[in-house]
Design a protein around this motif. Structure first.
Motif, PDB file in Angstrom:
ATOM      1  N   ARG A 126     127.759 -44.286 -59.261  1.00 37.70           N
ATOM      2  CA  ARG A 126     127.170 -45.634 -59.254  1.00 37.70           C
ATOM      3  C   ARG A 126     127.234 -46.237 -60.659  1.00 37.70           C
ATOM      4  NH1 ARG A 126     121.559 -47.160 -56.464  1.00 37.70           N
ATOM      5  NH2 ARG A 126     121.749 -49.404 -56.726  1.00 37.70           N
ATOM      6  N   PRO A 127     127.638 -47.512 -60.757  1.00 36.98           N
ATOM      7  CA  PRO A 127     127.636 -48.149 -62.077  1.00 36.98           C
ATOM      8  C   PRO A 127     126.201 -48.333 -62.565  1.00 36.98           C
ATOM      9  CG  PRO A 127     128.147 -49.765 -60.386  1.00 36.98           C
ATOM     10  CD  PRO A 127     128.099 -48.425 -59.704  1.00 36.98           C
ATOM     11  N   LEU A 128     125.958 -47.954 -63.813  1.00 37.25           N
ATOM     12  CA  LEU A 128     124.621 -48.060 -64.378  1.00 37.25           C
ATOM     13  C   LEU A 128     124.497 -49.219 -65.354  1.00 37.25           C
ATOM     14  CD1 LEU A 128     123.888 -44.289 -65.068  1.00 37.25           C
ATOM     15  CD2 LEU A 128     123.179 -45.676 -63.093  1.00 37.25           C
ATOM     16  N   MET A 129     125.466 -49.327 -66.243  1.00 38.62           N
ATOM     17  CA  MET A 129     125.378 -50.346 -67.283  1.00 38.62           C
ATOM     18  C   MET A 129     126.726 -50.517 -67.972  1.00 38.62           C
ATOM     19  SD  MET A 129     123.248 -48.154 -70.145  1.00 38.62           S
ATOM     20  CE  MET A 129     123.736 -49.049 -71.621  1.00 38.62           C
ATOM     21  N   VAL A 130     126.830 -51.574 -68.729  1.00 36.03           N
ATOM     22  CA  VAL A 130     127.968 -51.808 -69.621  1.00 36.03           C
ATOM     23  C   VAL A 130     127.378 -52.059 -71.000  1.00 36.03           C
ATOM     24  CG1 VAL A 130     129.871 -53.364 -70.199  1.00 36.03           C
ATOM     25  CG2 VAL A 130     129.447 -52.752 -67.821  1.00 36.03           C
ATOM     26  N   ALA A 131     127.954 -51.418 -71.998  1.00 39.10           N
ATOM     27  CA  ALA A 131     127.480 -51.587 -73.368  1.00 39.10           C
ATOM     28  C   ALA A 131     128.688 -51.619 -74.287  1.00 39.10           C
ATOM     29  CB  ALA A 131     126.530 -50.448 -73.733  1.00 39.10           C
TER      30      ALA A 131
END
Length: 134
Positions: free
Chosen positions: A41-46
């Motif tokens: 599952r995608p959690l975040m982009v940083a």
């Protein structure tokens, strides 16, 4: 920590070679896509600068560069939602990083206290954002 990585190479070597050559942008950053190691599952982009990437590799815990605060930050250092890095991948031209992580507090990945930063989806019919449970 002095971070050094191989300089970008000609296209074929950059795209097909096995030397880690992250391509940082004009601001010295590379995009990091973060997913849950178990579910994908995608959690975040940083974003990561060379120091954040090197520190992540060295410690095994995700570190990012805060563009708003202009500082290095260890994900979860204050919230307890530390991200243990289980895998690192790089895209074809090495200008994006993919981190597969396990979180010490998986229910609290986003600063909004959600499981994921991607908690809204675009609804094509209404042309608006709607909250998503999945």
């Amino acid at each position: 920590m002095a971070a050094t990585f191989a300089d970008p190479a000609e296209a074929r070597e950059q795209e097909e070679g096995l030397v880690f050559r992250p391509r940082f942008d004009a601001h010295g950053l590379v995009t990091a896509v973060v997913t849950d190691h178990e579910t994908g599952r995608p959690l975040m982009v940083a974003h990561m600068n060379a120091e954040a990437l090197a520190t992540t590799i060295e410690t095994g815990f995700a570190h990012y560069w805060s563009r708003s605060r202009q500082t290095l930050w260890k994900k979860g250092e204050t919230s307890g939602a530390l991200q243990s890095v289980r895998g690192i991948r790089v895209d074809c031209d090495q200008d994006a990083i993919w981190l597969s992580v396990t979180s010490a507090k998986p229910e609290d990945t986003c600063h909004t206290s959600r499981i994921t930063c991607f908690y809204r989806k675009f609804d094509f019919e209404s042309r608006t954002l709607v909250h998503s449970s999945s």
